[in-house]
Enzyme design. Sequence first.
Site, PDB file in Angstrom:
ATOM      1  N   HIS A  96       0.846  -1.202   0.000  1.00 60.96           N
ATOM      2  CA  HIS A  96       0.000   0.000   0.000  1.00 60.96           C
ATOM      3  C   HIS A  96       0.882   1.253   0.000  1.00 60.96           C
ATOM      4  O   HIS A  96       0.642   2.198  -0.743  1.00 60.96           O
ATOM      5  CB  HIS A  96      -0.897   0.049   1.237  1.00 60.96           C
ATOM      6  CG  HIS A  96      -1.910  -1.030   1.315  1.00 60.96           C
ATOM      7  ND1 HIS A  96      -2.136  -1.751   2.470  1.00 60.96           N
ATOM      8  CD2 HIS A  96      -2.788  -1.514   0.403  1.00 60.96           C
ATOM      9  CE1 HIS A  96      -3.105  -2.617   2.266  1.00 60.96           C
ATOM     10  NE2 HIS A  96      -3.509  -2.510   1.012  1.00 60.96           N
ATOM     11  N   SER A 144      -3.276  -8.831   3.534  1.00 61.42           N
ATOM     12  CA  SER A 144      -3.525  -8.621   4.964  1.00 61.42           C
ATOM     13  C   SER A 144      -3.702  -9.946   5.699  1.00 61.42           C
ATOM     14  O   SER A 144      -3.291 -10.076   6.857  1.00 61.42           O
ATOM     15  CB  SER A 144      -4.735  -7.713   5.178  1.00 61.42           C
ATOM     16  OG  SER A 144      -5.891  -8.309   4.659  1.00 61.42           O
ATOM     17  N   LYS A 193     -18.248  -5.676   7.561  1.00 59.64           N
ATOM     18  CA  LYS A 193     -16.975  -6.364   7.781  1.00 59.64           C
ATOM     19  C   LYS A 193     -16.514  -6.155   9.211  1.00 59.64           C
ATOM     20  O   LYS A 193     -16.868  -5.171   9.860  1.00 59.64           O
ATOM     21  CB  LYS A 193     -15.906  -5.839   6.812  1.00 59.64           C
ATOM     22  CG  LYS A 193     -16.137  -6.273   5.390  1.00 59.64           C
ATOM     23  CD  LYS A 193     -14.935  -5.953   4.534  1.00 59.64           C
ATOM     24  CE  LYS A 193     -15.115  -6.517   3.138  1.00 59.64           C
ATOM     25  NZ  LYS A 193     -13.939  -6.299   2.319  1.00 59.64           N
ATOM     26  N   ARG A 222      -2.300  -6.597  -7.788  1.00 60.80           N
ATOM     27  CA  ARG A 222      -1.236  -7.527  -7.425  1.00 60.80           C
ATOM     28  C   ARG A 222      -1.217  -8.764  -8.307  1.00 60.80           C
ATOM     29  O   ARG A 222      -0.181  -9.347  -8.540  1.00 60.80           O
ATOM     30  CB  ARG A 222      -1.398  -7.997  -5.972  1.00 60.80           C
ATOM     31  CG  ARG A 222      -1.262  -6.921  -4.949  1.00 60.80           C
ATOM     32  CD  ARG A 222      -1.547  -7.449  -3.574  1.00 60.80           C
ATOM     33  NE  ARG A 222      -2.903  -8.001  -3.561  1.00 60.80           N
ATOM     34  CZ  ARG A 222      -3.395  -8.810  -2.650  1.00 60.80           C
ATOM     35  NH1 ARG A 222      -2.661  -9.182  -1.645  1.00 60.80           N
ATOM     36  NH2 ARG A 222      -4.626  -9.248  -2.713  1.00 60.80           N
TER      37      ARG A 222
END
Length: 174
Positions: free
Chosen positions: A21, A132, A45, A94
């Site tokens: 990031h 993450s 979430k 990614r």
Amino acid sequence: MTSVPLRVVYVGSFDPLTLGHLDIIRRGASLFAHLTVGIGVNPDKRPLFSPEERLEITRKVVAELPNVSVECFSGLTIDFARSCQASAILRGIRSLSDIESEFTMGLANKVLAPQLETIFFMAGERYAHISSSLIKQIALLGNSNSADRLSEFVPEAVIQPLLEKVHQVASQRK
């Protein structure tokens, strides 16, 4: 045609903020007049860090970048981008699976907000594997040298709060 300095937003959950990031943020800050990091708040979430904690950590990490600001938001990214007077949304990619989902999101955003462009940055090869969930696993399952291992994946300011948070959550689950 005259050139106008672009204001862009780079949005995500940043739970936690990674070196990948930060790489996108730094590269974006070098190309655009102003970059706003938007920390998304999704009530559906359950992030590890609260929005306030993510805001504080991210501000600390990007403090050296004078043309970068950090804000929390809820709702649609396009509405956040408009509120920041941004003309583009910056997205990091990614993997091939990221390309598919980001392309779909970019097309939807273009329908909803035709004036906003989506700009894709490929992850640097050093950061393409970072996620993450990987970082949380290393923090939770690593032994006494977890901090050293995490330094390969997250900024220094993230390490201690991350270790404390994952162990706090783990002990609550027991």
